[in-house]
Scaffold this active site. Sequence first.
Site, short mmCIF file in Angstrom:
data_model
loop_
_atom_site.label_atom_id
_atom_site.label_comp_id
_atom_site.label_asym_id
_atom_site.label_seq_id
_atom_site.Cartn_x
_atom_site.Cartn_y
_atom_site.Cartn_z
N LYS A 4 -0.29 8.37 -23.11
CA LYS A 4 0.20 8.75 -24.44
C LYS A 4 1.69 8.45 -24.54
O LYS A 4 2.07 7.31 -24.72
CB LYS A 4 -0.10 10.24 -24.69
CG LYS A 4 -1.55 10.61 -25.01
CD LYS A 4 -2.56 10.31 -23.95
CE LYS A 4 -3.92 10.91 -24.20
NZ LYS A 4 -4.30 12.00 -23.35
N PHE A 25 -7.51 22.17 -24.01
CA PHE A 25 -7.78 20.75 -24.14
C PHE A 25 -9.00 20.46 -23.29
O PHE A 25 -9.20 21.08 -22.25
CB PHE A 25 -6.58 19.88 -23.72
CG PHE A 25 -6.89 18.43 -23.92
CD1 PHE A 25 -6.95 17.89 -25.20
CD2 PHE A 25 -7.21 17.60 -22.85
CE1 PHE A 25 -7.31 16.57 -25.39
CE2 PHE A 25 -7.56 16.28 -23.05
CZ PHE A 25 -7.62 15.76 -24.32
N THR A 26 -9.81 19.49 -23.71
CA THR A 26 -11.13 19.27 -23.10
C THR A 26 -11.07 19.11 -21.57
O THR A 26 -11.69 19.89 -20.85
CB THR A 26 -11.78 18.02 -23.72
OG1 THR A 26 -10.88 16.91 -23.58
CG2 THR A 26 -12.08 18.24 -25.20
N PHE A 54 -19.05 15.30 -26.10
CA PHE A 54 -18.63 14.45 -27.22
C PHE A 54 -18.53 12.98 -26.84
O PHE A 54 -18.70 12.11 -27.68
CB PHE A 54 -17.29 14.93 -27.80
CG PHE A 54 -16.17 14.96 -26.80
CD1 PHE A 54 -16.00 16.05 -25.96
CD2 PHE A 54 -15.30 13.90 -26.69
CE1 PHE A 54 -14.98 16.07 -25.02
CE2 PHE A 54 -14.27 13.91 -25.76
CZ PHE A 54 -14.11 15.00 -24.92
N ARG A 109 -13.34 16.13 -33.69
CA ARG A 109 -12.75 17.21 -32.92
C ARG A 109 -13.24 18.50 -33.60
O ARG A 109 -12.63 18.97 -34.55
CB ARG A 109 -11.22 17.14 -32.92
CG ARG A 109 -10.66 16.21 -31.87
CD ARG A 109 -11.04 16.64 -30.47
NE ARG A 109 -10.46 15.81 -29.43
CZ ARG A 109 -11.13 15.43 -28.33
NH1 ARG A 109 -12.41 15.74 -28.18
NH2 ARG A 109 -10.54 14.75 -27.38
N TYR A 134 0.83 -1.20 0.00
CA TYR A 134 0.00 0.00 0.00
C TYR A 134 0.87 1.25 0.00
O TYR A 134 0.58 2.22 -0.69
CB TYR A 134 -0.94 0.01 1.22
CG TYR A 134 -1.96 1.13 1.12
CD1 TYR A 134 -3.17 0.92 0.47
CD2 TYR A 134 -1.70 2.40 1.63
CE1 TYR A 134 -4.09 1.93 0.33
CE2 TYR A 134 -2.61 3.43 1.51
CZ TYR A 134 -3.81 3.19 0.86
OH TYR A 134 -4.73 4.20 0.72
N ASP A 140 1.70 20.98 -20.06
CA ASP A 140 0.96 19.74 -20.30
C ASP A 140 1.90 18.88 -21.13
O ASP A 140 2.06 19.08 -22.33
CB ASP A 140 -0.35 20.01 -21.05
CG ASP A 140 -1.16 18.73 -21.25
OD1 ASP A 140 -0.53 17.64 -21.34
OD2 ASP A 140 -2.39 18.79 -21.31
#
Length: 490
Positions: free
Chosen positions: A267, A133-134, A458, A391, A81, A224
Amino acid sequence: MQHKNGNSRSRRSWAEPYKIKMVEPIKLTTREQREKAIAAAGYNTFLLRSDDVYIDLLTDSGTNAMSDNQWAGMLLGDESYAGSRNFDHLQDAITKYYGYKHTIPTHQGRGAEHILSMLTIRDGDSIPGNMYFTTTRMHQELAGGHFVDVIIDEAHTPSSQHPFKGNIDLDKLQSVIDEVGVVHIPYLCMHATVNMAGGQPISMANMRAASKLCHDQNIPVYLDATRAVENAYFIKTREEGFENTSIADILKEMCSYSDGCTMSGKKDCLVNIGGFLALNDDELADRARNECVIYEGLHTYGGMAGRDMEAMARGIEESVSYDHLHARIGQVVYLGEQLLAAGVPIVEPIGGHGVFVDARRFLPHLTQEQFPAQALAAALYVDSGVRGMERGAVSAGRDPDTGENRKSRLELVRLTLPRRVYTQAHMDVTAESVIDLFEKRDRIRGLAFSYEPDHLRFFRARFNPIGGKQILDDSPFSTQSKSLSDTAKI
Ligand SMILES: *Cc1c(COP(=O)(O)O)cnc(C)c1O
């Protein structure tokens, strides 16, 4: 002609720098089956069952193929843990390659965005950034802030050939600061690459200048870093002075212009789940750990299993290999160049993680209110079982103050390539289908909402075709033919 990514247009000199050791069968479907499936999904490719998809280019998020070394690491997961050794490996890899002092692991990128937004944004603040960005903007808004776009104008023009369309317009940035005042700017949100602009990179010179502009006025900069490694490849291949610098060194320098980063490991990091917030400031990192404990999990796992952290640590190491990036981005270019050669309108230059088809120019007979990109993505699925995503106006959502649809200047279908998953043959099949659709584009109908969710619509919205039963008709509809022939040459 010298190609932008260093290849010559006709040469196929690279092959994937790996071989295949395990395969996952995929299903071929008939057109009839696909028509049924897309209708059942409300013409939203997010709502298709992946079993009904042939080539899945929905996203590069968490769809990566891991290496044998990463899978081996999965068996070395320390599932304690607290204080898992895999956390140490992950933190070491982040410090080694990204250069930040503190790592706060999160279940994925938006977990990091949530924590950073809560800690830094106050009601009424403005957060400038190189395009939204969303999930990033959503968390900024939920924390009481609002996002202000300061990307260069070229980013909004799909045909502009600017090599660094992700760049920040420094005049726009300074104007925002002057307008609202330094105290109302919690940070600059710097994306590398810029997902919503088509995976377009930001240059090192621009990062350096934007960072200096902010730091001179005591404004922090957060990166980001979701596709920062891919951005580093573009800097190496496009920006003068970096030809002989390693990807790892470029990445380190990029990160040095920021005070921390949010990261979706799904990513660049070559894994299927995970993310992190990395920070240099001791006090802020301490507060971030407190939030992590509440929302993600203990600060040494943050929603990830030990094995996931190990796979990510190893993935980071693999991700900075030039050969990996050359093949990864080379595959995107391979697909994009086939479309360009056939006259299909796409965002140029070809970006890092996908090919973005310009649905506005592809379907000139549809207005933006008829959601051309959503319609094109649905039609592509019907034609060949290839799944892309919208998009454009649907993703842009509604303005929280006025409730009006946001007018997105870009109206794109994203064909996103998972890393190390598909071959060039899959790209050929995809290109053929898109080109075929382009020839019969006057048979594609627009869409109207039948269900519209409140947030990030979306993902779960549903639609019906306008004026007919099928999204893709067998023959052109007569009312459209005139406007089409007017604009047929694109
Ligand atoms: C995917 C993504 C995120 C969000 O990360 P998740 O892991 O999906 O939560 C944030 N920023 C960018 C640029 C992304 O592409």
